[in-house]
Design an enzyme around this catalytic site. Structure first.
Site, short mmCIF file in Angstrom:
data_model
loop_
_atom_site.label_atom_id
_atom_site.label_comp_id
_atom_site.label_asym_id
_atom_site.label_seq_id
_atom_site.Cartn_x
_atom_site.Cartn_y
_atom_site.Cartn_z
N ASP A 32 0.70 -1.29 0.03
CA ASP A 32 0.03 0.03 0.02
C ASP A 32 0.68 1.09 0.06
OD1 ASP A 32 -2.01 -1.76 0.30
OD2 ASP A 32 -2.20 -1.56 2.49
N GLU A 242 -11.17 0.75 -3.64
CA GLU A 242 -10.40 0.84 -2.43
C GLU A 242 -9.12 1.65 -3.07
OE1 GLU A 242 -9.64 -2.60 -0.10
OE2 GLU A 242 -8.09 -3.44 -1.86
O1 FUB Z 1 -3.55 -3.44 3.25
C1 FUB Z 1 -4.57 -3.75 3.46
C2 FUB Z 1 -5.76 -3.46 2.78
O2 FUB Z 1 -5.58 -4.26 1.34
C3 FUB Z 1 -5.61 -1.93 2.16
O3 FUB Z 1 -6.18 -1.06 3.15
C4 FUB Z 1 -6.14 -1.98 0.60
O4 FUB Z 1 -5.98 -1.01 0.02
C5 FUB Z 1 -5.66 -3.29 0.26
O5 FUB Z 1 -4.35 -3.07 -0.24
#
Ligand code: FUB
Length: 342
Positions: A32, A242
């Site tokens: 991330d 996301e």
């Molecule tokens: O790393 C945990 C979660 O997985 C993140 O918040 C999302 O964006 C995905 O990468």
């Protein structure tokens, strides 16, 4: 930490293809990546510090059990990556219980701000803020999450002297459980479950002058198709899931994000940080690993995509950050990147 292997230019993905680029570090697992260049000209990556854990893999990301943040520093593209010690630990965040997911950082008037999501003691994701006088921490967390915050994946965008926080994520990111303004623990596990209606949007709010609060109620960032209609919940190849990131090139604002269960990084463009944005195309084809999450930054005369995959571990929960050059076409569209070499 588990010894990390499989870091070589000859390493291949599950289908035998070679990777386009190599992990920035093999010391720890990282994911991330939110990359920033501050005043000293170096590049800092604020990302997740993945760890192995006992949780079974599930659709809500229960297997992402991260407990702290460690910041990466690079002096040059392709140079050595410094992995700094723990910058913030969940045990030092009074309101947080677990799952320190994707963070971002900002700088204002000599102070660095780290924005991070974590589950509170009721199991709801909130967004916290922590401050430091150093870009690599240690950071001190505010005692409470940001008032009115919810969901995951905060990213902070500076524009015209203001800072905006953009956030949200469906499924495990709980956006669909926050549609009424209060967290509903019994809400849908995935999305609105209405494939023919507009998809859930990422949120945006201006930050207060002291960077510690929302200065306004978060608004939806509308993402439209080429005909000006909102992307629908069932349009899983294009709708927001996301990992929202905003950047600006000339007068154009770019909103990029992950489509989650279809594994693309895509982007949309608009004329204001608040939107509306129009879908433009893909930035990154699926990587090895379930999640895809990125940032885009200009550094040393080039544009860079920071992203992650699971080259080192082969396991979705143990990811590694990479970078590669990102190129624009003359019309401002982004050239799609294949994370594997042809
Ligand atoms: O790393 C945990 C979660 O997985 C993140 O918040 C999302 O964006 C995905 O990468």
């Amino acid at each position: 930490e588990v010894p990390l292997t499989n870091a070589s230019a000859d390493a291949v993905g599950p289908d035998g293809r070679k990777y386009l680029s190599q992990p920035l570090t093999t010391e720890i697992y990282t994911a991330d990546p939110s990359a920033h260049v501050w005043g000293d000209g170096k590049l800092y990556v604020y990302g997740s510090h993945d760890i192995d854990g006992d949780a079974q893999e599930d659709d809500l990301g229960g297997h992402f059990e991260m407990r702290d943040y460690r910041i990466l520093e690079l002096a040059e593209p392709g140079g050595k990556t410094i992995v700094h010690p723990v910058a913030l630990d969940v045990k030092d965040v009074p309101w947080a219980d677990k799952q320190m997911w994707a963070p971002d950082a900002a700088f204002k008037n000599g102070t660095y701000y780290l924005y991070f999501p974590a589950k509170d003691k009721q199991g709801a994701f909130r967004i916290g803020v922590a401050t430091s006088q150093s870009p690599v921490g240690p950071f001190k967390a505010a005692p409470q999450p940001i008032k009115g915050s919810f969901s995951i994946d905060p990213s902070v965008f500076a524009d015209g002297g203001e800072h905006y926080i953009i956030f949200g994520g469906i499924w495990g990111g709980q956006l669909q459980r926050n549609t009424t303004g209060t967290y509903d623990p019994n809400g849908s596990k995935t999305d609105l479950e209405k494939p023919n209606e507009p998809a859930l949007s990422p949120k945006i709010a201006k930050l207060s002058g002291d960077m510690m609060e929302f200065a306004e109620k978060p608004r939806d960032i509308q993402i439209l198709d080429e005909a000006g209609k909102p992307l629908l919940g069932g349009d899983t190849n294009r709708r927001f899931f996301e990992a929202a990131w905003m950047h600006k090139r000339g007068d154009t604002y770019y909103l990029s994000y992950s489509t989650g269960d279809t594994h693309y990084l895509v982007y949309a463009t608009g004329k204001s940080p608040y939107g509306p944005f129009t879908y433009r195309g893909r930035i990154l084809e699926p990587v090895n690993g379930w999640t895809s999450h990125h940032s885009i930054v200009d550094w040393k005369g080039k544009s860079w995509l920071f992203y992650h995959d699971v080259q080192l571990s082969g396991q979705t929960r143990l990811r590694n950050v990479k970078m590669t050059e990102l190129k624009y076409n003359p019309d401002g569209s982004i050239q799609t990147i294949d994370p594997f070499v042809k």
